[in-house]
Design a protein around this motif. Structure first.
Motif, mmCIF file in Angstrom:
data_model
loop_
_atom_site.group_PDB
_atom_site.id
_atom_site.type_symbol
_atom_site.label_atom_id
_atom_site.label_comp_id
_atom_site.label_asym_id
_atom_site.label_seq_id
_atom_site.Cartn_x
_atom_site.Cartn_y
_atom_site.Cartn_z
ATOM 1 N N ARG A 208 0.853 -1.193 0.000
ATOM 2 C CA ARG A 208 0.000 0.000 0.000
ATOM 3 C C ARG A 208 0.894 1.250 0.000
ATOM 4 N NH1 ARG A 208 -4.840 -2.340 2.520
ATOM 5 N NH2 ARG A 208 -4.704 -4.489 1.748
ATOM 6 N N LYS A 209 0.357 2.300 -0.607
ATOM 7 C CA LYS A 209 1.066 3.574 -0.648
ATOM 8 C C LYS A 209 0.513 4.534 0.402
ATOM 9 C CE LYS A 209 3.911 2.766 -4.054
ATOM 10 N NZ LYS A 209 5.374 2.720 -3.791
ATOM 11 N N LYS A 210 1.305 5.507 0.747
ATOM 12 C CA LYS A 210 0.856 6.578 1.631
ATOM 13 C C LYS A 210 -0.453 7.160 1.088
ATOM 14 C CE LYS A 210 2.354 11.124 3.313
ATOM 15 N NZ LYS A 210 3.457 12.123 3.272
ATOM 16 N N GLY A 211 -1.460 7.288 1.935
ATOM 17 C CA GLY A 211 -2.771 7.773 1.508
ATOM 18 C C GLY A 211 -3.766 6.658 1.253
ATOM 19 N N ASP A 212 -3.265 5.415 1.005
ATOM 20 C CA ASP A 212 -4.161 4.267 0.868
ATOM 21 C C ASP A 212 -4.739 3.911 2.240
ATOM 22 O OD1 ASP A 212 -3.501 4.138 -1.793
ATOM 23 O OD2 ASP A 212 -2.168 2.395 -1.593
ATOM 24 N N LEU A 219 -3.220 5.493 5.539
ATOM 25 C CA LEU A 219 -1.786 5.356 5.837
ATOM 26 C C LEU A 219 -1.063 6.691 5.684
ATOM 27 C CD1 LEU A 219 -1.086 2.023 3.918
ATOM 28 C CD2 LEU A 219 -0.793 2.359 6.384
ATOM 29 N N ASP A 220 -0.181 6.987 6.634
ATOM 30 C CA ASP A 220 0.651 8.186 6.512
ATOM 31 C C ASP A 220 2.052 7.840 6.023
ATOM 32 O OD1 ASP A 220 1.704 6.968 8.695
ATOM 33 O OD2 ASP A 220 1.143 8.518 10.136
ATOM 34 N N ASP A 221 2.230 6.573 5.613
ATOM 35 C CA ASP A 221 3.516 6.137 5.037
ATOM 36 C C ASP A 221 3.253 4.886 4.194
ATOM 37 O OD1 ASP A 221 6.158 6.069 4.429
ATOM 38 O OD2 ASP A 221 6.870 5.814 6.487
ATOM 39 N N ASP A 222 4.188 4.524 3.339
ATOM 40 C CA ASP A 222 4.040 3.296 2.560
ATOM 41 C C ASP A 222 4.031 2.081 3.497
ATOM 42 O OD1 ASP A 222 4.128 4.921 0.357
ATOM 43 O OD2 ASP A 222 6.162 4.369 -0.248
ATOM 44 N N PHE A 223 3.355 1.017 3.066
ATOM 45 C CA PHE A 223 3.230 -0.190 3.885
ATOM 46 C C PHE A 223 3.537 -1.407 3.009
ATOM 47 C CE2 PHE A 223 0.829 -3.651 5.974
ATOM 48 C CZ PHE A 223 1.265 -3.498 7.276
ATOM 49 N N LYS A 308 5.539 -1.207 9.844
ATOM 50 C CA LYS A 308 5.562 -0.987 8.402
ATOM 51 C C LYS A 308 5.391 -2.252 7.575
ATOM 52 C CE LYS A 308 8.414 3.141 8.919
ATOM 53 N NZ LYS A 308 9.719 3.793 8.663
#
Length: 477
Positions: A208-212, A219-223, A308
């Motif tokens: 997932r990307k930041k904002g997903d 999310l406030d960061d990539d996961f 993360k």
């Protein structure tokens, strides 16, 4: 009488017995003995030192001090090797990695311990009570022979760390089922049943990307879905690749088949290449640091504790920090299970894996008094009472009567995966050339992990290097 009271009573009696009364004058015969030990700096050795300082009372009546040199893992081999080969004779006692046995036995530094075991029925019974995979890996040189050099200190295996809040979320469960037509593993038992295909699906699904959204939260960061060691340092990528090679039916150079067992044709066999390609296939679902060749066991553990990653495969020896809210953002969200394996056509999962953990070894210049005290310490460390305490504090025991006791699985959430992993453990080489074999192999694996070389070229290069080295040194014909 508590165990501590009993221990204190024994120590008092031993001290009294060690005191002589001659002509009305009392002479103390007890001696001060120092055991200087080199150890890797991580929780299992920190727990050992804490237990020693708090509890250990030698039965001899002597005053025994344990002077421990904690060495960071990335520097551990080079620091110990430099000490041993320099002739400084600093250490009496070392928590050695298993693959060092051949190099330091042949170098004249590690003491054979068969005589100590044979002379002590209690110690012999303890060694015979060990799981054979652990005893073979940590104690024998040449490998799988009855020549013993190490007492098991901390046995370790790989397990899967998971985040329940993500894996058990109803929306994520439904989406995973819709996409892959299988259940997203959520409980420890479901993770136990997981194979590499499902692990790959978890990796793909949770990218997932930041904002997903993740489990209903933005999310406030990539996961990322998965993490697994793939680092150039020490033996990090080797431990991962060996597991895949073995599970696919390939092999590494087998020292027990010397002098006729070769590296070429085995290390780079089609099955070995298939195994390595399978491992490389998973990297694209891991955090991007993996492409730099620096995602070792500490980096993947840190990424997991920072929240993360959904699942991480790592050693039990690192797991304690994940439970501590001071060092883990996911401390209250954890679930553990067996490391994944390769499912065969019959539906059975092959979980053959590179063993971790370390033995205690004695150096050849250790004095008889130090040996006597070291053996006393090892017997205390391997006693069921201390082994249970060690497991309850985050360690593990390879003694069957300890790990098969129903209370064992109540100590830590990963303990339920422990005994079921033991039968699958294998070790790399114990030969004196292990460091050349390992470092060249790590360099080659790194080229593949960072995308500069394919699996076949990588294993062809490793096989040729190993074949030439082992022939030149007379290990194979």
């Amino acid at each position: 009488m508590t165990a501590m009271t009993k221990m204190k009573g024994l120590a008092t009696a031993a001290s009294f017995a060690a005191t002589l009364l001659v002509g009305g004058v009392t002479y103390a015969s007890a001696e001060e003995v120092t055991l200087t030990m080199a150890v890797p700096d991580w929780p299992p050795t920190r727990i050992m030192k804490k237990f020693f300082d708090e509890q250990y009372k030698p039965k001899s009546g002597n005053t025994v001090k344990l002077d421990v040199d904690f060495i960071p893992w990335p520097d551990f081999y080079t620091r110990v090797n430099a000490s041993l080969t320099s002739g400084e004779k600093k250490y009496n006692f070392i928590v050695s990695d298993s693959q060092w046995l051949g190099a330091f036995v042949e170098g004249g530094y590690f003491r054979k311990i068969n005589d100590l075991i044979d002379a002590d029925p209690e110690l012999k019974a303890t060694m015979e009570s060990m799981h054979p995979a652990v005893l073979n890996a940590y104690s024998t040189y040449p490998n799988s022979t009855p020549n013993y050099y190490g007492f098991p200190q901390f046995p370790d295996v790989l397990v899967t760390y998971g985040r329940k809040d993500v894996l058990c979320n109803d929306d994520e469960q439904a989406a995973f089922k819709a996409k892959y037509n299988e259940k997203l593993p959520c409980t420890g038992e479901e993770i136990d049943a997981m194979d590499w295909n499902t692990f790959e699906h978890v990796g793909e699904f949770f990218q997932r990307k930041k904002g997903d959204k993740l489990a209903g939260q933005v999310l406030d960061d990539d996961f990322y879905g998965i993490a697994y060691q793939a680092g150039k340092g020490y033996d990090f990528s080797t431990s991962s690749v060996h597991t895949f090679v073995w599970e696919h039916g390939g092999g590494i150079w087998d020292e027990t088949k010397a002098p006729t067992g070769h590296a070429e044709g085995v290390v780079n066999s089609p099955k070995s290449i298939e195994g390595m390609e399978h491992f490389l296939k998973l990297l694209k679902f891991m955090p991007p640091v993996v492409k730099t060749g620096t995602m070792d066991i500490f980096v993947s553990d840190q990424l997991f504790r920072e929240g993360k990653v959904a699942m991480n495969i790592d050693w039990i020896g690192l797991a304690e920090a994940s439970l501590d809210p001071k060092t883990s953002k996911v401390a209250d969200k954890l679930v553990f299970g067996l490391a994944p394996g390769l499912r065969g056509p019959d539906g059975k999962v092959n979980r053959t894996s590179q063993i971790g953990g370390q033995p205690f070894v004695l150096t050849t210049w250790t004095t008889p008094e130090q040996i006597k005290e070291a053996v006393g310490f090892v017997k205390w460390w391997l006693s069921p009472d201390i082994q249970n305490q060690f497991a309850a504090a985050g360690g593990q025991s390879a003694i069957k009567s300890v790990y098969s006791d129903p209370k064992y699985v109540t100590y830590r959430p990963w303990d339920r995966a422990w005994a079921n992993s033991l039968d699958w453990q294998k070790d790399m080489w114990h030969v004196p050339q292990f460091f050349e074999l390992l470092t060249q192999q790590q360099d080659q694996y790194d080229l593949a992990i960072t995308g500069k070389q394919d699996a076949k070229t990588t294993l062809d290069n490793i096989a040729k290097f190993q074949e030439d080295l082992l022939k030149n040194d007379g290990l194979i014909q």
